[in-house]
Design an enzyme around this catalytic site. Structure first.
Site, PDB file in Angstrom:
ATOM      1  N   PHE A 193       0.847  -1.196   0.000  1.00 56.94           N
ATOM      2  CA  PHE A 193       0.000   0.000   0.000  1.00 56.94           C
ATOM      3  C   PHE A 193       0.889   1.256   0.000  1.00 56.94           C
ATOM      4  CE2 PHE A 193      -2.761   3.142   2.011  1.00 56.94           C
ATOM      5  CZ  PHE A 193      -3.952   2.947   1.334  1.00 56.94           C
TER       6      PHE A 193
ATOM      7  N   TYR B 124     -11.178   1.080  10.312  1.00 55.30           N
ATOM      8  CA  TYR B 124     -12.373   1.582   9.594  1.00 55.30           C
ATOM      9  C   TYR B 124     -12.734   0.693   8.413  1.00 55.30           C
ATOM     10  CZ  TYR B 124      -8.503   3.801   7.067  1.00 55.30           C
ATOM     11  OH  TYR B 124      -7.320   4.034   6.414  1.00 55.30           O
TER      12      TYR B 124
ATOM     13  N   ASP C 134       1.561  -5.352   8.270  1.00 56.79           N
ATOM     14  CA  ASP C 134       0.401  -4.480   8.148  1.00 56.79           C
ATOM     15  C   ASP C 134      -0.833  -5.374   7.965  1.00 56.79           C
ATOM     16  OD1 ASP C 134      -1.642  -2.717   7.346  1.00 56.79           O
ATOM     17  OD2 ASP C 134      -0.158  -1.292   6.570  1.00 56.79           O
TER      18      ASP C 134
HETATM   19  C1  LIG Z   1      -5.952   1.272   4.223  1.00 56.31           C
HETATM   20  C2  LIG Z   1      -4.503   1.022   4.466  1.00 56.31           C
HETATM   21  C3  LIG Z   1      -3.718   1.977   5.127  1.00 56.31           C
HETATM   22  C4  LIG Z   1      -4.315   3.313   5.511  1.00 56.31           C
HETATM   23  O1  LIG Z   1      -3.533   4.071   6.353  1.00 56.31           O
HETATM   24  P1  LIG Z   1      -4.170   5.383   7.024  1.00 56.31           P
HETATM   25  O2  LIG Z   1      -3.089   5.953   7.809  1.00 56.31           O
HETATM   26  O3  LIG Z   1      -5.356   4.935   7.812  1.00 56.31           O
HETATM   27  O4  LIG Z   1      -4.634   6.266   5.911  1.00 56.31           O
HETATM   28  C5  LIG Z   1      -2.403   1.655   5.389  1.00 56.31           C
HETATM   29  N1  LIG Z   1      -1.862   0.467   4.992  1.00 56.31           N
HETATM   30  C6  LIG Z   1      -2.600  -0.463   4.347  1.00 56.31           C
HETATM   31  C7  LIG Z   1      -1.982  -1.765   3.937  1.00 56.31           C
HETATM   32  C8  LIG Z   1      -3.934  -0.203   4.051  1.00 56.31           C
HETATM   33  O5  LIG Z   1      -4.661  -1.100   3.397  1.00 56.31           O
END
Ligand SMILES: *Cc1c(COP(=O)(O)O)cnc(C)c1O
Length: 417
Positions: free
Chosen positions: A138, A240, A215
């Site tokens: 991501f 979320y 993650d």
């Molecule tokens: C959705 C997601 C995020 C989002 O990070 P935020 O700090 O909440 O914007 C981070 N890493 C992964 C792998 C995700 O799928």
């Protein structure tokens, strides 16, 4: 219970009858009615990006404003809010993460917790110059790693992954070695839903003397996780998505008990202090997982996820996973039948054991197809290149919803008369 479409006329198509039968046999079907908006005609394929709220959450928020905030005011901090990041962290650890108490906190955003833990990981391996990560993680994970590498003078060791898969054990084995400080990867790939071999990659990192930072944003609440049993060092994730915490609900961070006393995270604020109200000179980190906190925790924003955690606890992660596999398998069955003949390709694993809670379907025209779907109240998301991503939140999605959505995709891709 089940949403019957077309059945009233007695002329439902074979596909509608099949979806109806799947909903009828689904032991979790009734839970769908507990979510706000479930009875509307909307087809929601984005529960993996922003889950639907539970109806009870509206009551919880009302009670919170009226009594806990409005009634207790500043006393709320002493009475429960100071402990809430750890209390909710323990609930999350128990219900979804396979983590014993005292190792999980809820705070910040995933990006920020990721930064804190990645910095702590490289600080714990000071003689090792490399962070191993993959090109298809991501974006925020890649950007944070780039920032940490810049800041600490480290080298990023990129693994080029197949976008229809993710980081494999073989790929990890080919790059992890004595130079590796930490391996940063996603349990479930955000694009393909590929499920990485967390215990395998963790074991090989440990054999090389490295740490792992997983993650879990796309697995928590959808795919069972066993952080303690898998011997994971550090983990982060969103609440979320499959935990229905609402827009901007805080992230969680996990630190294995054995690392807690040395964990040196860079944003050493007063809320991570051993005695926040001593307000003394110098920072003495809390001996436990509280040290991962920095500033005032988002108490209001951690309320909604508690309802989803209670629901997942009641249903159990194995049953949630079984429904998830049922939904994604059905989506692939429909794609094979309706979409592959129209030139669509599957960019997610066919093997359910290697697939998380979403399915990605690729076609050169998918960007315009997704825009047209949104106008028809079918809400998936689009991920370049050409990827229609169908997120199937297990407790709030019906089989008939999957059918209706994929039939719309087929209608949009079929050549006109
Ligand atoms: C959705 C997601 C995020 C989002 O990070 P935020 O700090 O909440 O914007 C981070 N890493 C992964 C792998 C995700 O799928």
């Amino acid at each position: 219970m089940t949403t019957s479409t077309g059945g009233a006329t007695g002329q439902s198509s074979g596909a509608a009858a099949r979806a109806e039968a799947l909903d009828h046999d689904d032991p979790l079907a009734a839970y769908r009615d507990r979510f706000v908006g479930a009875s509307s005609s909307l087809t929601y394929f984005d529960g993996n990006s922003l889950g639907r709220p539970l109806a009870v959450t509206a009551d919880r928020m009302g009670v919170f404003v009226e009594h806990e905030w409005g009634g207790r005011l500043i006393r709320g901090w002493d009475e429960q809010w100071m402990e809430l990041p750890l209390v909710v962290g323990d609930e999350l650890g128990l219900v979804c993460l396979g983590a014993a108490p005292g190792q999980v906190v809820v705070a910040d955003s995933t990006t920020v917790v990721l930064y804190k833990l990645l910095r702590a990981a490289v600080a714990a391996r000071p003689d090792r110059p490399e962070i191993v990560l993959d090109t298809d993680n991501f974006p925020t994970d890649r950007y944070v790693a780039e920032a940490v590498a810049r800041e600490c003078g480290l080298h990023l060791r990129w693994v080029e992954t197949d976008p229809a898969l993710g980081l494999t054990l073989e790929q990890a084995a080919s790059v992890v070695g004595p130079r590796t400080a930490v391996v940063l990867a996603s349990h479930v790939a955000y694009r393909s839903a590929y499920v990485a071999d967390v215990p395998g990659i963790t074991a090989l990192a440990h054999e090389a003397g490295a740490l792992v930072l997983w993650d879990l944003s796309h697995s928590v609440g959808s795919v069972p996780v066993e952080l303690d049993a898998w011997d994971v060092d550090l983990a982060v994730g969103c609440t979320y998505k499959y935990l229905n915490g609402g827009p901007g609900s805080p992230a969680f961070g996990y630190v294995a008990q054995r690392h807690l006393t040395e964990l040196d995270q860079p944003v050493s604020g007063w809320m991570g202090h051993a005695d926040p109200f001593a307000m003394g000179p110098g920072h003495t980190p809390d001996p436990g997982v509280r040290r991962l906190l920095s500033g005032t925790p988002p108490v209001l924003a951690m309320q909604p996820m508690r309802d989803m955690l209670a629901l997942v606890a009641a249903v159990g992660m194995p049953a949630v996973r079984a429904k998830s596999v049922g939904l994604t398998s059905y989506a692939i069955e429909l794609a094979d039948e309706l979409l592959l003949p129209l030139g669509v390709t599957l960019a997610s694993p066919r093997d359910a054991a290697q697939r998380g809670g979403h399915v990605t379907l690729v076609h050169p025209r998918m960007r315009e197809v997704v825009a047209a779907l949104w106008k028809r109240d079918v809400i998936p998301d689009y991920r370049d290149p050409g990827g229609l991503r169908i997120g199937l939140s297990p407790l709030s999605t019906s089989y008939d919803e999957v059918r209706r959505g994929l039939e719309e995709v087929a209608a949009l891709l079929r050549p006109g008369p």
